[in-house]
Design a protein around this motif. Structure first.
Motif, short mmCIF file in Angstrom:
data_model
loop_
_atom_site.label_atom_id
_atom_site.label_comp_id
_atom_site.label_asym_id
_atom_site.label_seq_id
_atom_site.Cartn_x
_atom_site.Cartn_y
_atom_site.Cartn_z
N LEU A 192 0.82 -1.21 0.00
CA LEU A 192 0.00 0.00 0.00
C LEU A 192 0.85 1.26 0.00
CD1 LEU A 192 -2.84 -1.03 2.48
CD2 LEU A 192 -2.83 -1.14 -0.01
N GLN A 195 2.72 0.97 -3.64
CA GLN A 195 1.75 0.83 -4.72
C GLN A 195 2.25 -0.12 -5.81
OE1 GLN A 195 -0.51 4.69 -5.57
NE2 GLN A 195 1.42 5.51 -4.76
N ARG A 215 -7.13 -1.24 -7.88
CA ARG A 215 -6.61 0.09 -7.56
C ARG A 215 -7.53 0.88 -6.63
NH1 ARG A 215 -1.96 1.17 -9.85
NH2 ARG A 215 -2.06 3.27 -8.97
N GLU A 216 -8.84 0.75 -6.82
CA GLU A 216 -9.76 1.52 -5.97
C GLU A 216 -9.63 1.09 -4.50
OE1 GLU A 216 -14.54 2.48 -5.44
OE2 GLU A 216 -13.82 1.41 -7.21
N GLU A 219 -6.31 2.35 -3.12
CA GLU A 219 -6.29 3.77 -2.82
C GLU A 219 -7.02 4.07 -1.51
OE1 GLU A 219 -4.60 6.04 -4.15
OE2 GLU A 219 -3.90 5.04 -5.98
N THR A 220 -8.16 3.40 -1.30
CA THR A 220 -8.92 3.62 -0.06
C THR A 220 -8.11 3.22 1.16
OG1 THR A 220 -11.00 3.26 -1.22
CG2 THR A 220 -11.04 3.06 1.18
N ARG A 222 -4.91 2.74 1.31
CA ARG A 222 -3.66 3.52 1.38
C ARG A 222 -3.91 4.86 2.08
NH1 ARG A 222 -0.23 7.08 -1.71
NH2 ARG A 222 1.96 6.39 -1.50
N GLY A 223 -5.04 5.48 1.75
CA GLY A 223 -5.36 6.75 2.40
C GLY A 223 -5.54 6.58 3.90
N GLU A 247 2.09 14.54 -2.70
CA GLU A 247 2.44 13.12 -2.70
C GLU A 247 3.63 12.92 -1.77
OE1 GLU A 247 2.06 9.15 -3.46
OE2 GLU A 247 0.74 10.77 -4.14
#
Length: 715
Positions: A192, A195, A215-216, A219-220, A222-223, A247
């Motif tokens: 995560l 990536q 990917r979705e 991203e969730t 990872r945030g 970033e």
């Protein structure tokens, strides 16, 4: 993480004088969570071993004890050092069964961080929750590894949810398992932070891009991960940069991750499949880059031998020597071997040290304070011992032939003796009566038991003065099995075990008169003694009074003490069921003597007979000991525990809430009903309950139970 590929290299020693290059990690999880198999996979991944062993075959590095091989589960704390990227990681494989919590807590004492193993096929059990809370109280840095991710019943997301429910919202995954496109197996892991996809579907491990389909979700998660890292590391500047949309370099995030983990406030989650080696490189990176070194972990409290607090000590190889025995074992060839964690200074082979003990006399441990010379120093890998010349601050080693050192003792300089505060050990609450099968076994049993008690602080040996039994207090049935196995196979001692006798007592409920007649004429010198006594109860069912109301010299003055001695002797032996009598007033008021045949022994026998006669005419009672019991359980099990206590003739005195969703239940319960309560409570509370007990008083036993015990005694 800054994930790497390729093997890490064979296990090696610590670069000279560099505690910062050490990581001490305790593996924690319930039995069957896969800890030992995980250690095998890490040993293979680092080149420490060439071939992984299997628990089912008894070929693993850590489970080498004969009983571990037979039972296919860990019962000992075991050290397995590995090396990765120039960092030495001391893996402490701990037992996962509640009976061996003593070794588990010893592993926590030796470690600077804890890795909790949770299988993807199950949730988080009660013992794991309790240990997590224990680590939380001392802010022990923690991480979670979800094992068995490629099992046919595996559910990573459900296991992650269970971890968050049990451990809190500060639990966040660093990697996301990815399933094979055409099957149920695991293809690899998504990092995560980086990536990237780390693909294990080929012959090795390769890196690649993350597929659009993942990917979705990446991203969730990872945030959430980045926000958690920044928040728990309390890096306000980095938070501002992240919220502004900048970033963040993964290297910066890794630095903050290490801070958050070291603070004991953020808990990264990893995923592994040990048999296939999936996740080993990722786990090694976390242990070496995110876990704190011994330099960052605070030392336990230290005092001088007279109790004066010592401050200023640090994890410095050049500092004063401070080390602790975290486990003691007996090797049939080497003798006593002590697993030692060095907290300050450097422990060297052949050096003279001071050994300080805490004198846990209540548990059968002798107080000691002496000087000894260090024997050979080794770095253990399971049962293998590799010789070393010194162990620096922060490292763990084994020391041979420390004759007086026991688990929990402090090793320090002869010139500056120190004493470390002991860690809390669970109280053994399952009693087991022992008896040697033969005279030869009896001779060996005492020494063997003393060695076992020296090795294991969760054992307590007691010679019960009331029941005249040798009682070994243990943690549970599995603990008993291991101890009996060691007595038989390690020390060659055959013993018989039985349930211990509860120390009942006898008394009377009313007044009665008794006649003691001892008249024997067999020719020559005979025996002549007659005495009459009155027996009545004392208030509180305690004590003994002997009253002399003889008049006219019918019992000569010199024989009155003989009557009392006979009464006392019979009281010690009991009348109803062989238990000592208490709470009596005995009044001697009449009798007869003979000028030739009366003697001290004759009147002792008459006194004993008089007491038996009086008790037969009155209402004898048995008294049973009653304990005050405090049971600590999660709120969900309070009702079941209170119902169980009531079914044991217990009186619940009340409850009080305890932080973190627990309740303390206080009750008074007869000892007859709680001999095996440590086992029964584990069943009622699903392994989440604990209790303490202390003697209160003796109370009358219900008549139907008293009659049953009396009949059994006569039989």
């Amino acid at each position: 993480m800054a994930e790497t590929t390729g093997p890490a290299g064979a296990a090696g020693g610590v670069p000279a004088g560099q505690p910062g290059k050490i990581r001490n990690v305790a593996l924690i999880g319930h039995s069957g969570a896969g800890k030992t198999t995980l250690v095998e996979a890490l040993l293979a991944a680092t080149g420490t071993i060439q071939r992984t062993g299997r628990v089912e075959e008894g070929t693993t590095v850590c489970d080498f004890d004969e009983i571990e091989v037979r039972q296919q589960r860990s019962v000992n704390l075991t050290l397995a050092p590995i090396s990765h990227g120039g960092i030495k990681v001391n893996l402490l494989d701990t037992p996962g069964y509640a009976d061996f919590t003593g070794d588990l807590r010893a592993g926590l004492r030796a470690a600077d961080s804890a890795l909790f193993a949770v299988p993807a096929t199950e949730g988080v059990d009660g013992l794991t929750r309790m240990l997590w809370e224990e680590c939380a109280r001392v802010r022990m840095p923690r991480a979670v590894v979800i094992t068995k991710i490629d099992h046919q019943r595996a559910d990573f997301e459900a296991a992650l949810a269970a971890c968050r429910d049990a451990f809190g919202e500060a639990v966040a995954p660093l990697y996301l398992p990815v399933a094979e496109a055409d099957g149920p197996g695991i293809r690899g892991l998504i990092g995560l932070l980086s990536q990237k996809l780390f693909d294990y579907s080929g012959s090795g491990r390769s890196e690649g891009p993350v597929a659009t389909a993942h990917r979705e979700q990446m991203e969730t998660l990872r945030g959430e991960l980045i926000e958690g890292i920044i928040q728990e590391s309390e890096d306000e500047t980095l938070m501002d940069r992240y919220l502004s949309g900048e970033e963040i370099d993964p290297k910066v995030l890794i630095e903050d991750l290490e801070k958050a983990v070291a603070r004991g406030s953020f808990y990264p989650v990893l995923a592994v499949s040990s048999p296939r080696g999936i996740g080993m490189a990722e786990l090694l990176e976390v242990m070496t880059q995110a876990f704190p070194s011994p330099e960052e972990h605070p030392l336990p409290s230290v005092t001088t031998l007279d109790g004066t607090a010592v401050t200023g000590l640090a994890c410095d190889p050049a500092g004063p020597l401070l080390a602790e025995v975290v486990k003691t074992t007996s090797d049939p060839y080497v003798g006593r071997v002590s697993l030692v964690r060095v907290f300050s200074g450097t422990l060297r082979a052949d050096a003279a040290v001071h050994v300080s003990g805490h004198g846990r006399a209540d548990q059968g441990h002798a107080d000691h304070d002496t000087d000894e010379r260090i024997g050979a120093l080794t770095c253990p890998l399971g049962k293998q011992q590799r010789n070393i010349t010194a162990a620096v601050a922060g490292d763990i080693c084994a020391v041979a032939k420390l004759g007086t050192a026991e688990t929990g003792d402090t090793l320090s300089s002869k010139d500056e003796p120190l004493l470390m505060e002991p860690w809390v050990m669970p109280e053994p609450l399952l009693p087991m009566a022992l008896a040697a099968k033969s005279k030869a076994d009896d001779d060996k049993m005492s020494q063997a038991l003393s060695r076992l008690v020296a090795e294991d602080p969760t054992l307590r040996l007691e010679n019960n003065p009331e029941t005249h039994q040798l009682v070994l207090w243990c943690m549970g049935e599995a603990h008993v099995d291991v101890l009996m196995d060691r007595l038989a196979n390690r020390y060659g001692v055959a013993v018989e075990t039985s349930a211990p006798r509860v120390p009942l007592r006898e008394t009377v409920a009313g007044k009665a008169e008794g006649l003691g007649r001892n008249v024997k004429q067999t020719g020559g010198h005979g025996e002549f003694a007659i005495c009459r006594i009155e027996v009545e109860p004392l208030s509180g069912n305690e004590g003994f009074e002997f009253v002399d109301k003889v008049v006219g010299g019918v019992v000569p003055r010199q024989f009155i003490p003989s009557v009392e001695k006979g009464v006392r002797t019979q009281m010690e032996q009991g009348v109803v069921a062989g238990y000592p009598m208490v709470g009596l007033r005995v009044t001697l008021y009449d009798g007869k003597a003979h000028s030739v045949d009366s003697s001290d022994m004759a009147f002792q026998k008459a006194g004993r007979a008089a007491l038996r006669d009086a008790v037969d005419k009155t209402q004898p009672m048995l008294l049973e000991p009653v304990d005050e019991v405090s049971v600590l359980v999660p709120d969900d099990y309070v009702g079941a525990v209170m119902s169980d206590l009531s079914g044991r003739r217990g009186r619940v005195l009340g409850t009080e809430p305890v932080p973190v969703g627990r309740t303390l239940v206080r009750a008074e319960i007869p000892e007859l009903e709680i001999t095996r309560y440590t086992i029964d409570l584990r069943s009622v509370s699903h392994g989440t309950g604990s209790f303490t007990r202390s003697y209160l008083r003796h109370e009358p036993l219900p008549p139907h139970l008293a009659a049953k015990i009396a009949e059994e005694s006569k039989a």
